[in-house]
Design a protein around this motif. Sequence first.
Motif, PDB file in Angstrom:
ATOM      1  N   ASN A   3      35.390 -12.294  19.530  1.00 11.40           N
ATOM      2  CA  ASN A   3      34.002 -11.902  19.673  1.00 11.40           C
ATOM      3  C   ASN A   3      33.620 -11.911  21.149  1.00 11.40           C
ATOM      4  OD1 ASN A   3      33.736 -11.732  16.920  1.00 11.40           O
ATOM      5  ND2 ASN A   3      32.975 -13.822  16.703  1.00 11.40           N
ATOM      6  N   ILE A   4      32.923 -10.879  21.580  1.00  9.69           N
ATOM      7  CA  ILE A   4      32.474 -10.797  22.970  1.00  9.69           C
ATOM      8  C   ILE A   4      30.983 -11.092  22.986  1.00  9.69           C
ATOM      9  CG2 ILE A   4      32.193  -9.294  24.962  1.00  9.69           C
ATOM     10  CD1 ILE A   4      34.646  -7.761  24.063  1.00  9.69           C
ATOM     11  N   SER A   5      30.587 -12.048  23.789  1.00 10.21           N
ATOM     12  CA  SER A   5      29.175 -12.409  23.860  1.00 10.21           C
ATOM     13  C   SER A   5      28.443 -11.485  24.829  1.00 10.21           C
ATOM     14  CB  SER A   5      29.019 -13.871  24.309  1.00 10.21           C
ATOM     15  OG  SER A   5      29.376 -13.987  25.667  1.00 10.21           O
ATOM     16  N   ILE A   6      27.125 -11.541  24.797  1.00  8.59           N
ATOM     17  CA  ILE A   6      26.293 -10.715  25.671  1.00  8.59           C
ATOM     18  C   ILE A   6      26.551 -11.049  27.138  1.00  8.59           C
ATOM     19  CG2 ILE A   6      24.308 -12.256  25.576  1.00  8.59           C
ATOM     20  CD1 ILE A   6      24.113  -8.461  25.561  1.00  8.59           C
ATOM     21  N   TRP A   7      26.828 -12.319  27.444  1.00 10.54           N
ATOM     22  CA  TRP A   7      27.083 -12.723  28.824  1.00 10.54           C
ATOM     23  C   TRP A   7      28.371 -12.101  29.351  1.00 10.54           C
ATOM     24  CZ3 TRP A   7      23.044 -14.220  31.191  1.00 10.54           C
ATOM     25  CH2 TRP A   7      22.044 -14.887  30.519  1.00 10.54           C
ATOM     26  N   GLN A   8      29.364 -12.023  28.519  1.00  8.24           N
ATOM     27  CA  GLN A   8      30.623 -11.411  28.941  1.00  8.24           C
ATOM     28  C   GLN A   8      30.430  -9.911  29.192  1.00  8.24           C
ATOM     29  OE1 GLN A   8      32.953 -12.683  25.624  1.00  8.24           O
ATOM     30  NE2 GLN A   8      33.828 -14.443  26.722  1.00  8.24           N
TER      31      GLN A   8
END
Length: 84
Positions: A3-8
């Motif tokens: 999962n890729i977070s918004i920060w990444q």
Amino acid sequence: MGNISIWQLLIIALIVVLLFGTKKLRSLGGDLGGAVKGFKNAMSSEEEKKAIKEDTTDNTVNKTDTTAAKANTAAEKAESKDKQ
């Protein structure tokens, strides 16, 4: 995992902007938008060409029928004049 977070995503976007610059990204976006618009126009013009071709074919048949009817009418008039 995976999962890729918004920060990444924001960090990746910041790196892309720093590497390419805003002007290059803006022109790239404009080019991409123009390509999509051109593709849509090409697809719609192909559909219009098919519709026009079908209409032309129908009109040609109708004109041929009308011309044949006029020729028959003219021939009948000529025959009636010959009989008189």
